[in-house]
Enzyme design. Sequence first.
Site, PDB file in Angstrom:
ATOM      1  N   GLY A  98       4.288   5.308  -2.057  1.00  0.00           N
ATOM      2  CA  GLY A  98       3.331   6.084  -1.262  1.00  0.00           C
ATOM      3  C   GLY A  98       3.922   6.550   0.036  1.00  0.00           C
ATOM      4  CE  LYS A 120      -7.682   5.055  -0.182  1.00  0.00           C
ATOM      5  NZ  LYS A 120      -7.987   3.613  -0.105  1.00  0.00           N
ATOM      6  CG  ASP A 132      -6.268  14.052  -7.892  1.00  0.00           C
ATOM      7  OD1 ASP A 132      -6.027  13.027  -7.225  1.00  0.00           O
ATOM      8  OD2 ASP A 132      -7.344  14.242  -8.493  1.00  0.00           O
ATOM      9  CG  ASP A 267       1.560  -1.108  -2.944  1.00  0.00           C
ATOM     10  OD1 ASP A 267       1.770  -2.073  -3.688  1.00  0.00           O
ATOM     11  OD2 ASP A 267       0.710  -0.227  -3.197  1.00  0.00           O
ATOM     12  CG  ASP A 277      -4.331   0.718   0.725  1.00  0.00           C
ATOM     13  OD1 ASP A 277      -4.643   1.358   1.749  1.00  0.00           O
ATOM     14  OD2 ASP A 277      -3.275   0.928   0.102  1.00  0.00           O
TER      15      ASP A 277
HETATM   16  P1  AMP Z   1      -3.156   1.846  -4.840  1.00  0.00           P
HETATM   17  O1  AMP Z   1      -3.085   1.209  -6.197  1.00  0.00           O
HETATM   18  O2  AMP Z   1      -4.482   2.531  -4.569  1.00  0.00           O
HETATM   19  O3  AMP Z   1      -2.747   0.937  -3.735  1.00  0.00           O
HETATM   20  O4  AMP Z   1      -2.132   3.048  -4.866  1.00  0.00           O
HETATM   21  C1  AMP Z   1      -0.763   2.908  -5.110  1.00  0.00           C
HETATM   22  C2  AMP Z   1      -0.092   4.190  -4.700  1.00  0.00           C
HETATM   23  O5  AMP Z   1      -0.621   5.280  -5.463  1.00  0.00           O
HETATM   24  C3  AMP Z   1      -0.322   4.536  -3.236  1.00  0.00           C
HETATM   25  O6  AMP Z   1       0.851   5.067  -2.708  1.00  0.00           O
HETATM   26  C4  AMP Z   1      -1.400   5.573  -3.279  1.00  0.00           C
HETATM   27  O7  AMP Z   1      -1.328   6.452  -2.183  1.00  0.00           O
HETATM   28  C5  AMP Z   1      -1.099   6.276  -4.582  1.00  0.00           C
HETATM   29  N1  AMP Z   1      -2.303   6.896  -5.146  1.00  0.00           N
HETATM   30  C6  AMP Z   1      -3.453   6.304  -5.536  1.00  0.00           C
HETATM   31  N2  AMP Z   1      -4.350   7.204  -5.961  1.00  0.00           N
HETATM   32  C7  AMP Z   1      -3.773   8.424  -5.832  1.00  0.00           C
HETATM   33  C8  AMP Z   1      -4.162   9.771  -6.083  1.00  0.00           C
HETATM   34  N3  AMP Z   1      -5.358  10.081  -6.579  1.00  0.00           N
HETATM   35  N4  AMP Z   1      -3.274  10.748  -5.797  1.00  0.00           N
HETATM   36  C9  AMP Z   1      -2.051  10.474  -5.314  1.00  0.00           C
HETATM   37  N5  AMP Z   1      -1.618   9.236  -5.068  1.00  0.00           N
HETATM   38  C10 AMP Z   1      -2.452   8.221  -5.313  1.00  0.00           C
HETATM   39 MG    MG Z   2      -2.572   1.064  -1.790  1.00  0.00          MG
END
Ligand code: AMP
Ligand code: MG
Length: 507
Positions: A98, A120, A132, A267, A277
């Site tokens: 990310g 976000k 997306d 992360d 998050d």
């Molecule tokens: P998370 O599992 O929500 O902690 O996300 C893991 C990574 O995926 C992070 O870098 C988020 O920013 C990215 N991410 C999650 N959802 C999306 C999305 N809809 N579009 C782009 N990146 C995403």
């Molecule tokens: Mg995250």
Amino acid sequence: MGPLSSLKWLNRFLDETPGDSQVGGPARQVPNVCWSRVLPTPAPDPRLRLWSNEVAAQLNLSKGEGETLGGGEPVDGMDTYAQRYGGHQFGNWAGQLGDGRAITLGEVETDSGVLELQLKGAGVTPYSRFADGKAVLRSSIREFLCSEAMYHLGVPTTRALSLVSTGEDVMRDIMYDGNRELEQGAVVCRVAPSFIRFGSFQIHTLMGDEETLRILVEHVVRNHFPENSLDSDEGIIEWAKVIASSTAEMIAHWMRVGFVHGVMNTDNMSIHGLTIDYGPYGWLEDYNPSWTPNTTDSSRRRYRYGNQPQIGAWNIARFLESISPMMDSPEILKDVLEFYISEYERYNDQMWAGKLGISEFEERDVELITELNILLQKVETDMTIFFRELSKLEQPEINDLKFAFYDEDSIPKEDWNLWLAKWWNRVEGNPDRGIMVQNNPKYVLRNWMAQLAIDAAEKGDYSVCESLYELLKSPYDEQEEFESEWYQKRPEWARHRVGCSMLSCSS
Ligand code: AMP
Ligand code: MG
């Protein structure tokens, strides 16, 4: 109080750490940098739906500016970027992750320190991988309400300033079962001293880029840990201990209020020991330590409620590995892991003493707490109601706690009365009710409560969001007028409903 353009903007992260030479651009690997400049994607029909007066006051910001806070053109002083970080997801190194959909607007100097503002869901970045860059209303409401609720519970957390609906529909497969649906898009503006994570260090170390690691660590310590110094191994250890301790404290708070983060990947671990998050998190209703709200994790249950303190240790170990190239004698970093464990025990003892109205924790209390944990799991028992009613108990009699049980007939009354007598004896018939009430909230954001707020908001009615927001600003107060609606066990309809008992990372 003034508009966004009147705030005192800083860009320390961009000024002090290496960044991508390209602005925006497609999803790709961006080696040897800490960030990429990127412009948010404007929303077609931005509408400001939720607003935190408290966070705004801290920033000295007057209400409004849904356009900019929904992804519109940055104002003077902002220099917008996405952070680069990696992480271990569910125990496996996942490489560069990310920010896939978080765009920092900038840092703001305030009377209470520097705060970073981040959108976000305002569109793609070079780190968006296959996604997306958007966020849906459902998950944005969950983040806004829960982070604010956690703050008022006294749990260290990032905060939320605003929620803007974008007027754009976003396609999501909520349960990853092929049923795709269009959902309303939204953008939350969240606020914290920084959004730097364990994974922000890991990405450089695991890619073998010690130079960038060093620059980032120096930036972090200079700006966020000014009391610490990197001049010697001992100094680095002291700094790492601050992070270990704040992580332990945060997790002890989660355990106290029954919060399950759901995705404790490295992360998603803030270097400030802040809850960060908000995704498929949940709150224990019945006291079941092996419960996780995250269906993606339902077979292994790595991130179940009862495992959170251990996962904290695992994550701290990964953090320590990530800073090991900074050390002449990295082997002494294991002291920090041991320190995390002893800090967690200390916070945990304090936490249980608080929940049980014991003024000073003693070794003999371990038995009392262990027995309580076993009893709470015997039959379905609501955690929040149990401890809240316990705080008001006038005699050691389980019948007076009946409201906490789903099925009164199944209560193991004899066992309970034995335990209550022991506890009563320990507190000499006079538990410290003041401490108990401050440790046992009456109102938390139960999953079904958030779902009711979402159901209404999806139809354009934000009144449930607003009233929950008010309720959760004083979670330890009786607020009798809200009892019949919100001081309740999980209703039957919520038992198997998506969003209540089952959540996924789709957001
Ligand atoms: P998370 O599992 O929500 O902690 O996300 C893991 C990574 O995926 C992070 O870098 C988020 O920013 C990215 N991410 C999650 N959802 C999306 C999305 N809809 N579009 C782009 N990146 C995403
Ligand atoms: Mg995250």
